[in-house]
Design an enzyme around this catalytic site. Structure first.
Site, PDB file in Angstrom:
ATOM      1  N   HIS A  45       0.836  -1.192   0.000  1.00  0.00           N
ATOM      2  CA  HIS A  45       0.000   0.000   0.000  1.00  0.00           C
ATOM      3  C   HIS A  45       0.875   1.248   0.000  1.00  0.00           C
ATOM      4  CE1 HIS A  45      -2.824   2.921   2.144  1.00  0.00           C
ATOM      5  NE2 HIS A  45      -3.449   2.627   1.030  1.00  0.00           N
ATOM      6  N   HIS A  87      -0.662  10.458  -3.123  1.00  0.00           N
ATOM      7  CA  HIS A  87      -1.929   9.980  -2.584  1.00  0.00           C
ATOM      8  C   HIS A  87      -3.083  10.923  -2.881  1.00  0.00           C
ATOM      9  CE1 HIS A  87      -4.809   9.225   0.892  1.00  0.00           C
ATOM     10  NE2 HIS A  87      -4.862   8.134   0.164  1.00  0.00           N
TER      11      HIS A  87
END
Length: 385
Positions: A45, A87
């Site tokens: 992740h 992100h």
């Protein structure tokens, strides 16, 4: 895949399971309850973001070294149309942009219904982005690597995955997320589907237009995935979000995490939770290959009055996990795999400290993959099933 608040509450909640499930497999059935009967995959992740600044080549490489099958670059677009791994469209929290550019480069933009003032990637050229260095946004994680690593493009991430696949003799997949497609099309002014087309151009050139390509493309929005289905055979994943968990264990849906933002724009009343109902999963099957629900959607909990974390009071964090909500089974019945998120070693508050056991709980329920900031723990979880 955002909130630290979510991770703290649900790592604790999941590990509060009394006893746990029976081990998978045996003489009468498959070893794994995954859709294809194979071991669940481990997805780095944002790379190995628990150890190194997220979305850097160094973080992705660390995830690969730890055994992750996939690396996940979240993607946003620069002013001159390059896709970079960040992100969010905002650069403030994960780079040193404030040290290198004046505050006059900030502006206020609508990001999924929220007005945010920040440095936006879409206002910077790739050349400017390449002057920035990544930093660790979470104060409880190592800060000594701040300022060392540059911001990669999707081309650089793909090149790393291909290079390491060849070097290690195993396939490493890329799992890009299209971040805020509606924002890029409307607010940032790139136009409809420019974001999606640019991603496909890179991925098709690298891997060909094939479902067997080592690629998963994910999004919290729906329309962009439906568009992609008309353009590619690569695997598509519908992400499912929520705001938090209510004290009774039910899912809390509140803006901006209550529904796909393209649903908000269109006035579509359906929520993320609706997409996990039978009719929602049937819809997803028409354009996607899998679903990526936030992990509380997958487990049932009960409050039995036990103070499991020893803090002298009984709260949501003491709820006992008692098995599946049925979402995994319903998704599998539609032929959809389930990749859930996010597992973190350092989010084991409230007296719980075994993130491997938490991941194994979900794996034994039948999830097909897990997103984790600590891929080594995920790999160990699979090995210990």
């Amino acid at each position: 895949m955002h909130s630290i608040k979510k991770s703290l509450r649900w790592m604790a909640l999941s590990l509060a399971a009394a006893g746990g499930l029976a081990a998978c497999g045996g003489d009468d059935g498959p070893l794994y309850r995954t859709l294809d009967g194979m071991p669940p995959i481990v997805i780095g992740h944002r790379g190995a973001s628990g150890e190194l600044p997220e979305h850097t080549l160094e973080s992705y490489l660390r995830a690969i070294e730890q055994g992750a099958q996939c690396i996940e670059p979240d993607l946003v677009m620069t002013k001159d149309g390059y896709l970079i791994a960040r992100h969010e469209p905002m650069l403030d929290d994960t780079t040193d942009v404030a040290e290198k550019f004046p505050a006059s480069r900030k502006r206020t933009m609508n990001v999924d219904g929220e007005l945010i003032t920040a440095y936006f990637a879409s206002d910077f050229t790739l050349a400017e982005i390449k002057t920035l260095r990544a930093k660790q946004p979470r104060a409880n994680r190592p800060q000594q690597f701040n300022g060392l690593y540059s911001i990669p493009t999707i081309e650089e991430v793909v090149a790393l995955a291909k290079q390491e696949s060849a070097r290690r003799g195993r396939t490493i997949c890329v799992y890009p997320e299209l971040k805020h497609s509606t924002f890029h099309a409307r607010e940032a002014g790139f136009g409809a589907n420019v974001f999606e087309d640019k991603l496909l151009a890179v991925l098709h050139a690298a891997y060909g237009n094939s479902q067997s390509a080592p690629v998963f493309i994910q999004s919290f929005e729906v329309g962009n995935l439906q568009y992609l289905r008309t353009k590619t055979q690569m695997k598509l994943v519908q992400l499912i979000d929520a705001d938090d968990v209510n004290d009774d264990g039910s899912i809390k849906l509140a803006p901006p995490y209550h529904k796909p933002y393209d649903f908000v724009v269109k006035g579509d009343p359906r929520t993320f939770a609706d997409l996990l109902k039978p009719e929602g999963l049937a819809l997803i099957k028409t354009y996607a290959d899998g679903v990526g629900p936030w992990k509380p959607y997958l487990v049932r909990t009960v409050q039995d009055g036990v103070d499991r974390n020893g803090d002298g009071k009984v709260t949501i964090n003491d709820r006992r996990v008692v098995g599946s909500t049925g979402v995994i089974e319903a998704a599998h019945a539609q032929g959809l795999f389930v990749h859930t998120w996010t597992f973190r070693n350092d989010a084991s508050g409230y007296g719980f400290s075994d993130p491997k056991a938490e991941m194994q709980y979900y794996m034994r329920l039948g999830v097909d993959g897990v997103f984790t900031d600590f891929p080594a723990t995920g790999v160990a979880a699979v090995a210990g099933l």
